[in-house]
Each structure stands twice: as structure tokens, then as C-alpha cells.
Design a protein around this motif. Sequence first.
Motif, PDB file in Angstrom:
ATOM      1  N   GLY A 238      15.866  30.169  11.342  1.00 34.40           N
ATOM      2  CA  GLY A 238      14.844  29.656  10.447  1.00 34.40           C
ATOM      3  C   GLY A 238      15.297  28.439   9.673  1.00 34.40           C
ATOM      4  N   ILE A 239      14.438  27.449   9.585  1.00 33.35           N
ATOM      5  CA  ILE A 239      14.794  26.190   8.925  1.00 33.35           C
ATOM      6  C   ILE A 239      13.514  25.520   8.426  1.00 33.35           C
ATOM      7  CG2 ILE A 239      14.595  24.631  10.932  1.00 33.35           C
ATOM      8  CD1 ILE A 239      17.362  23.486  10.110  1.00 33.35           C
ATOM      9  N   LEU A 240      13.656  24.730   7.378  1.00 34.83           N
ATOM     10  CA  LEU A 240      12.595  23.840   6.913  1.00 34.83           C
ATOM     11  C   LEU A 240      13.027  22.422   7.218  1.00 34.83           C
ATOM     12  CD1 LEU A 240      12.026  25.322   3.318  1.00 34.83           C
ATOM     13  CD2 LEU A 240      10.847  25.966   5.435  1.00 34.83           C
ATOM     14  N   HIS A 241      12.091  21.565   7.665  1.00 37.37           N
ATOM     15  CA  HIS A 241      12.475  20.173   7.876  1.00 37.37           C
ATOM     16  C   HIS A 241      11.274  19.259   7.732  1.00 37.37           C
ATOM     17  CE1 HIS A 241      11.661  18.929  12.332  1.00 37.37           C
ATOM     18  NE2 HIS A 241      10.764  19.811  11.967  1.00 37.37           N
ATOM     19  N   ILE A 242      11.594  17.970   7.658  1.00 36.90           N
ATOM     20  CA  ILE A 242      10.595  16.924   7.553  1.00 36.90           C
ATOM     21  C   ILE A 242      11.006  15.780   8.461  1.00 36.90           C
ATOM     22  CG2 ILE A 242      11.756  15.840   5.568  1.00 36.90           C
ATOM     23  CD1 ILE A 242       9.016  14.939   4.556  1.00 36.90           C
ATOM     24  N   GLU A 243      10.031  15.142   9.098  1.00 33.27           N
ATOM     25  CA  GLU A 243      10.254  13.906   9.844  1.00 33.27           C
ATOM     26  C   GLU A 243       9.207  12.907   9.377  1.00 33.27           C
ATOM     27  OE1 GLU A 243      12.082  15.004  14.144  1.00 33.27           O
ATOM     28  OE2 GLU A 243      10.085  15.791  13.735  1.00 33.27           O
ATOM     29  N   THR A 244       9.666  11.764   8.886  1.00 37.88           N
ATOM     30  CA  THR A 244       8.747  10.807   8.296  1.00 37.88           C
ATOM     31  C   THR A 244       9.258   9.388   8.526  1.00 37.88           C
ATOM     32  OG1 THR A 244       7.597  10.207   6.238  1.00 37.88           O
ATOM     33  CG2 THR A 244       9.895  10.890   6.036  1.00 37.88           C
ATOM     34  N   PRO A 245       8.377   8.419   8.719  1.00 39.12           N
ATOM     35  CA  PRO A 245       8.846   7.049   8.833  1.00 39.12           C
ATOM     36  C   PRO A 245       9.476   6.601   7.524  1.00 39.12           C
ATOM     37  CG  PRO A 245       6.448   7.118   8.715  1.00 39.12           C
ATOM     38  CD  PRO A 245       6.919   8.528   8.854  1.00 39.12           C
ATOM     39  N   PRO A 246      10.574   5.837   7.578  1.00 34.41           N
ATOM     40  CA  PRO A 246      11.184   5.357   6.336  1.00 34.41           C
ATOM     41  C   PRO A 246      10.248   4.410   5.590  1.00 34.41           C
ATOM     42  CG  PRO A 246      12.178   4.292   8.240  1.00 34.41           C
ATOM     43  CD  PRO A 246      11.283   5.361   8.771  1.00 34.41           C
ATOM     44  N   ALA A 247      10.508   4.252   4.296  1.00 32.31           N
ATOM     45  CA  ALA A 247       9.607   3.490   3.425  1.00 32.31           C
ATOM     46  C   ALA A 247       9.370   2.077   3.936  1.00 32.31           C
ATOM     47  CB  ALA A 247      10.168   3.463   2.005  1.00 32.31           C
ATOM     48  N   GLU A 248      10.431   1.436   4.472  1.00 31.21           N
ATOM     49  CA  GLU A 248      10.266   0.040   4.908  1.00 31.21           C
ATOM     50  C   GLU A 248       9.317  -0.086   6.094  1.00 31.21           C
ATOM     51  OE1 GLU A 248      14.196   1.495   6.778  1.00 31.21           O
ATOM     52  OE2 GLU A 248      13.131   1.676   4.857  1.00 31.21           O
ATOM     53  N   LEU A 249       9.289   0.954   6.974  1.00 33.63           N
ATOM     54  CA  LEU A 249       8.353   0.917   8.098  1.00 33.63           C
ATOM     55  C   LEU A 249       6.920   1.113   7.599  1.00 33.63           C
ATOM     56  CD1 LEU A 249       7.833   0.784  11.161  1.00 33.63           C
ATOM     57  CD2 LEU A 249       8.203   3.253  11.258  1.00 33.63           C
ATOM     58  N   VAL A 250       6.751   2.003   6.616  1.00 30.42           N
ATOM     59  CA  VAL A 250       5.422   2.209   6.056  1.00 30.42           C
ATOM     60  C   VAL A 250       4.910   0.917   5.412  1.00 30.42           C
ATOM     61  CG1 VAL A 250       4.055   3.512   4.387  1.00 30.42           C
ATOM     62  CG2 VAL A 250       5.876   4.662   5.663  1.00 30.42           C
ATOM     63  N   GLU A 251       5.801   0.241   4.681  1.00 34.59           N
ATOM     64  CA  GLU A 251       5.383  -0.945   3.933  1.00 34.59           C
ATOM     65  C   GLU A 251       5.133  -2.146   4.842  1.00 34.59           C
ATOM     66  OE1 GLU A 251       8.604  -1.315   1.243  1.00 34.59           O
ATOM     67  OE2 GLU A 251       8.019   0.455   0.045  1.00 34.59           O
ATOM     68  N   ARG A 252       5.949  -2.292   5.894  1.00 33.83           N
ATOM     69  CA  ARG A 252       5.872  -3.498   6.727  1.00 33.83           C
ATOM     70  C   ARG A 252       5.145  -3.282   8.048  1.00 33.83           C
ATOM     71  NH1 ARG A 252      12.304  -4.967   6.233  1.00 33.83           N
ATOM     72  NH2 ARG A 252      12.398  -5.097   3.941  1.00 33.83           N
ATOM     73  N   GLY A 253       5.020  -2.040   8.477  1.00 35.92           N
ATOM     74  CA  GLY A 253       4.497  -1.789   9.808  1.00 35.92           C
ATOM     75  C   GLY A 253       5.558  -2.035  10.866  1.00 35.92           C
ATOM     76  N   GLY A 254       5.184  -1.854  12.128  1.00 33.79           N
ATOM     77  CA  GLY A 254       6.130  -2.080  13.216  1.00 33.79           C
ATOM     78  C   GLY A 254       5.930  -1.111  14.359  1.00 33.79           C
ATOM     79  N   LEU A 255       6.749  -1.259  15.391  1.00 30.15           N
ATOM     80  CA  LEU A 255       6.624  -0.458  16.604  1.00 30.15           C
ATOM     81  C   LEU A 255       7.143   0.956  16.378  1.00 30.15           C
ATOM     82  CD1 LEU A 255       5.897  -0.437  19.627  1.00 30.15           C
ATOM     83  CD2 LEU A 255       8.226  -1.217  20.108  1.00 30.15           C
ATOM     84  N   PHE A 256       6.410   1.932  16.916  1.00 28.55           N
ATOM     85  CA  PHE A 256       6.799   3.339  16.811  1.00 28.55           C
ATOM     86  C   PHE A 256       6.510   4.005  18.146  1.00 28.55           C
ATOM     87  CE2 PHE A 256       5.794   7.804  15.841  1.00 28.55           C
ATOM     88  CZ  PHE A 256       6.910   8.169  15.108  1.00 28.55           C
ATOM     89  N   HIS A 257       7.555   4.561  18.771  1.00 26.07           N
ATOM     90  CA  HIS A 257       7.386   5.179  20.089  1.00 26.07           C
ATOM     91  C   HIS A 257       8.502   6.196  20.295  1.00 26.07           C
ATOM     92  CE1 HIS A 257       6.910   4.660  24.753  1.00 26.07           C
ATOM     93  NE2 HIS A 257       6.301   5.739  24.293  1.00 26.07           N
ATOM     94  N   GLY A 258       8.129   7.455  20.476  1.00 24.92           N
ATOM     95  CA  GLY A 258       9.145   8.477  20.659  1.00 24.92           C
ATOM     96  C   GLY A 258       8.601   9.717  21.337  1.00 24.92           C
TER      97      GLY A 258
END
Length: 322
Positions: free
Chosen positions: A121-141
Motif C-alpha cells: 500500500g502506498i500513496l502517490h502523486i504524479e503532476t507536471p512541474p510548475a514550469e511546464l504548467v506555466e510555460r506549456g510544452g510537449l508531454f508524451h508518456g
Amino acid sequence: MPAITADTLTLPRIAAAGPSDTERPVRSITTGPRGHEGEGFPVVRAFAGVSSADLDPFVHMDQMGEVEYEPGEPRGTDWHPHRGFETVTYMLDGRFAHQDSHGGGGLITDGATQWMTAGSGILHIETPPAELVERGGLFHGIQLWVNLPRKDKFATPRYQAIEGDEAKLLSSDDGGALVRLIAGDIGQHRGPGATHTPITMAHSTIEPGARLNLPWNRDFNALVYVLSGRGAVGPVGHPIHQGQLAVLGPGDRISVSAEAGQESHRPALEVLILGGKPIREPVFQYGPFVMNTKVEVIQALEDYNKGKFGAIPPDALMPHRV
């Protein structure tokens, strides 16, 4: 364009097929529907419509993106629990931040892989870093869920960070395809990922008109998912394109070829190749819990509500909203 590239002429070559080797035939090709996950990032549900018996030991896979975000658009997940399996997050391009309740975490970026064993059992989060949110950019995974056998369902949670330059880079026998081996074995070559369940995971770029033919463990199943481009799979060349998954039958080799003409913004065929030793145990999944029985899932919910999966750290990452 994937972040990790190399000159295939300088890499170790995958051995060509032997006279007694047999190619795995295509059993089915399915097209993954599009949807949204977490806080609202776009995904392709790669395994939709495929039987659990054909997927075993895999449970779920999303292709995240490919998307060019405008400023303020990137989204991730909030804090959430898992039990009973492993999550594998592979970033072809872009950046994703991870943190969990057992001290694991870091930035998954440009060809890197994060391998989290949820186990007991574990808790976790995955989130784009602040600079990607602010500037935009490519995201693919890719996010892949790998089941754990009953004996490992309550394994101690573990976190592995596999940087892009740590993947084992290989070339097809003719140099026309680059293979990034992330976990498991291809012939005599081994990837860096440590797994409870025996699997192989590789990402290949196949140049227009080229063909990849690679050895595959006969005890494993075999899946080919097209991340980008158009081509053909199997001994008779079944057509396959972006967002489609091929389930292959028994044999010693996997073959995938790229069409000679690709779209200008997708210059090569990109495929994810997966296989593992089937666990062949009952699977009862409810949301973020993958157990053997309904009773075990109910217990997981009770344990989560009692705080037995750990606590969100004081310095916790949180979803970036603008």
C-alpha cells in the motif's frame, strides 16, 4: 521525436533469426479509445477491449498525450492510493514529477522511467512541474500497471528511478531500428529495471521502410503497441497504426516493419513492445487496487481509510492549477 536517440551503427546488434526460429502470429489488433485521467490529461486506453488472459501479467496501460500544451493547460493527478501491483511511468518527451508516501520521488523527464512497487500500500502523486504548467510544452508518456502474484501483493513498497541514458540501447541486425530496453531480456541483452514479475519492456524507433525482428521468451506473452506512425506486424504483415495494440501468439520472434512513407511530423514508426510471464491467478480490480478477491479489495479500502498506506509528506507536491 523521442528524447533518447543514438547512432544505430555504433550499438550492439540484435541477433538475426536462426533456422528453427518461428515468428509470433497476430491474434488480434484493437484500437484504444481516447479519454482523460487524473486532473484531466488526455490518454489513449491502450488495453481496452483486450481479454485479461491475453494481457496477463499486465493490467492497464495509458498512452499519455502526445500533446503540445499551451501555458496553463498541463494536468496530472492528485494524491491517490495503490495496492497489489506496480506502476511504470515512462516519459518519451516532457516532464512529470512524482512523490510517494514511502519517500520515493523525483522528476521523470525525457526518456526516463519511474518504477513504483505499490505492494502492501502506498500513496502517490504524479503532476507536471510548475514550469511546464506555466510555460506549456510537449508531454508524451506511458503508464503501465504490472500485476503482482499473490505471494508479492504485500511486498514492501519500492521506488526505482531509471534515467533515459540508463536504458540498454540496441540496434536491429540491419541498423534500421533503435531499441531502448528498459526491463527484462532481449537475447543476451538485459535492461536496468528490477521487477517482481518477470517481464520485458522495450521502446523501438523503426525508420521508414525498415524492419525490426527480435527474439522473445517463449514463456512470455507478447504485445506491440504503436505510439506513433504506421507499419505492419507479424509474419504476414498485418497493418497497424498509432493507438493500436497487437496481441501476438506463440513463437520465438517478434517482427514489426515501418511503412516507407510516414507523415512529416511523425518521421518514424514508434512502438512499445511488452511481454511477461502470465501469473494465471484470479484478478479482482477496483480502481487503484489490484487484488485476487473482492474481500481483499474491501480490506484495501478499509486499510486506506484507516491511514495504513502512509501519510502525505509535509513538503508534499500538489497539483499545479493556474
